[in-house]
Design an enzyme around this catalytic site. Structure first.
Site, short mmCIF file in Angstrom:
data_model
loop_
_atom_site.label_atom_id
_atom_site.label_comp_id
_atom_site.label_asym_id
_atom_site.label_seq_id
_atom_site.Cartn_x
_atom_site.Cartn_y
_atom_site.Cartn_z
N ARG A 18 31.06 34.42 49.03
CA ARG A 18 31.80 33.29 49.87
C ARG A 18 31.93 32.27 49.31
O ARG A 18 31.62 30.93 49.35
CB ARG A 18 30.58 33.33 51.04
CG ARG A 18 30.50 34.13 52.67
CD ARG A 18 32.22 33.87 53.00
NE ARG A 18 31.41 34.91 54.46
CZ ARG A 18 31.94 34.85 55.73
NH1 ARG A 18 31.55 33.94 55.68
NH2 ARG A 18 31.59 35.83 56.27
N ARG A 22 35.14 28.43 53.15
CA ARG A 22 34.69 27.28 53.63
C ARG A 22 34.20 25.96 53.13
O ARG A 22 34.44 24.89 53.36
CB ARG A 22 34.22 27.22 54.59
CG ARG A 22 35.05 28.56 55.88
CD ARG A 22 33.99 28.87 56.68
NE ARG A 22 33.24 29.82 56.28
CZ ARG A 22 32.14 29.84 56.62
NH1 ARG A 22 32.08 30.17 58.78
NH2 ARG A 22 31.05 30.70 56.23
N ARG A 31 44.70 26.70 53.59
CA ARG A 31 44.30 27.29 55.44
C ARG A 31 44.87 26.37 56.92
O ARG A 31 45.16 27.25 57.87
CB ARG A 31 42.37 27.56 55.73
CG ARG A 31 42.75 28.72 55.31
CD ARG A 31 43.06 29.61 55.50
NE ARG A 31 42.91 30.47 56.90
CZ ARG A 31 41.87 29.98 57.41
NH1 ARG A 31 40.67 30.94 57.20
NH2 ARG A 31 41.94 30.49 58.91
N ASP A 67 38.45 39.87 54.24
CA ASP A 67 37.58 40.01 55.55
C ASP A 67 37.33 42.20 55.71
O ASP A 67 37.99 42.24 55.47
CB ASP A 67 38.19 39.18 57.03
CG ASP A 67 36.48 39.37 57.40
OD1 ASP A 67 36.02 37.93 57.47
OD2 ASP A 67 35.96 39.79 58.23
N TYR A 142 30.35 45.50 65.66
CA TYR A 142 31.74 44.43 65.64
C TYR A 142 32.28 45.30 66.36
O TYR A 142 32.55 44.84 67.90
CB TYR A 142 32.27 43.81 64.42
CG TYR A 142 31.39 42.66 64.15
CD1 TYR A 142 31.17 41.69 64.22
CD2 TYR A 142 31.30 43.40 62.40
CE1 TYR A 142 30.79 40.45 63.88
CE2 TYR A 142 30.31 42.44 61.18
CZ TYR A 142 30.47 41.08 62.86
OH TYR A 142 29.53 39.53 61.84
#
Ligand code: CP3
Length: 335
Positions: A18, A22, A31, A67, A142
């Site tokens: 990651r 973010r 983004r 992702d 998921y």
């Protein structure tokens, strides 16, 4: 790449799970107003976001910005990534009929991925690009739960209650993940990481019976292409040896297991990756430095060591600390 292949290196290499994303203000700016899945399908954005941490931190590898749910969206499943929540499936997969909504992935479904990787490889020069995919169990969780889950109740109920359907679902996901990786490798990715982030929720017996065969199928398909394979999960202390045997070259170690214990568990045939606690990035520099030097020294007893965090960079992390950490690892591990 040398560390992954268990060959001598000039210093311990480092990258961060990651690292793209973010924690970086330049990422948030890029983004703004663009949905997560949309951003993953736009080669200009993918290339720029993947490059940002490489330029800023001087890490030894880029991780492809995408992702784990991108390939299942590409085959037409109605799935979205909701900010602050994670992947959400409109209509979960729980029956044989549902499985029909998850066709095989073909390279023609993801021409943008090929383009993104090509752009990146050209821009990266000598810095390798690590491609990745989600492992069947983590993806299945998921799809069956319909979103992120703490206890994976429906997933485990399906695994034990209808093993035939479970195996069919995971075999399909293995095909999808293998194709996703093959496309990245064909376009120039130098290594791949298979994320089985939630495998640590399984007992070793369940893991070996219901989970590992499907991860092994993905890793075997990629193995024929000759690039190093990293296999990582969270909370997998009890599973490390089993996960290595799924067909990895490098075993990712989360921060809950001391590196020497991990090395003892997987044996001397594998390189290891890890495993600084991402929370340490919020501690005073002296504490972070001590812990980093310890992990670098411990890694020397493995046949190969790639420095990383024990899980992904947290969004609140100060990016300057990451840059300083890269320099420290390079300096204190120089051979
Ligand atoms: O830098 C990198 O590591 C590459 C980018 C990357 C992303 N997702 C981008 C992303 C990678 C490797 C992933 C893999 C991924 N996605 C995993 C396996 C790794 C892990 O963390 O264990 C998993 C389980 C997912 C599913 C997923 N996608 C989750 C749980 C979330 C978090 C939701 C949230 O808001 O907290 C995502 C969203 C996601 N994937 C983001 C990014 C940068 C955040 C979305 C945003 O920026 O709004």
């Amino acid at each position: 790449m040398q560390a992954a292949r268990r060959r001598p290196v000039p210093h311990t290499p480092i990258w961060f799970m990651r690292q793209a994303g973010r924690s970086l203000p330049e990422y948030r700016a890029l983004r703004a107003g663009v949905g997560m899945l949309e951003s993953c399908r736009r080669p200009d954005l993918v290339a720029e976001i993947t490059m940002q941490p490489v330029r800023r931190h001087g890490v030894d590898a880029a991780i492809f910005f995408s992702d784990i749910v991108v390939p299942v969206a590409a085959v037409g499943l109605d799935i979205d990534i909701v900010a602050g929540v994670g992947p959400v499936v409109a209509d979960p997969i729980r029956t044989w009929k549902d499985l029909e909504r998850l066709p095989e992935l073909t390279p023609q479904d993801i021409p943008d991925i090929t383009e993104s990787v090509r752009l990146l490889v050209a821009e990266l020069g000598d810095t390798p690009l690590i491609g990745f995919a989600g492992a069947p169990f983590t993806l299945a969780s998921y799809l069956v739960e319909g979103g992120p889950s703490r206890n994976h109740l429906l997933t485990k109920a399906l695994m034990h209650g209808d093993p035939q359907l479970w195996n069919a679902l995971c075999a399909r996901l293995a095909q999808i993940s293998a194709t996703f990786l093959e496309v990245q490798i064909a376009a120039g990715a130098s290594a791949v990481q298979l994320f089985d982030s939630w495998a640590g929720a399984c007992s070793r017996a369940d893991y070996e019976r219901y989970v590992r065969p499907h991860s092994a199928a993905v890793l075997a398909a990629v193995g024929e292409l000759g690039v190093p394979r990293i296999h990582f999960g969270v909370g997998t202390g009890e599973l490390l040896a089993s996960m290595a045997q799924a067909g990895a070259d490098v075993v990712g170690v989360d921060y809950r297991v001391a590196l020497p214990d991990a090395i003892a568990r997987v044996g001397t045939s594998y390189a290891v990756q890890g495993n600084l606690d991402p929370a340490l990035l919020f501690a005073p520099w002296e504490a972070l430095e001590r812990e980093t030097r310890r992990i670098v020294a411990q890694g020397l007893s493995a046949p190969g060591h790639i420095f990383n965090l024990g899980h992904g960079v947290l969004p609140e992390t100060d990016p300057d600390v990451l840059t300083r950490l890269v320099d420290l690892v390079h300096e204190c591990s120089a051979r």
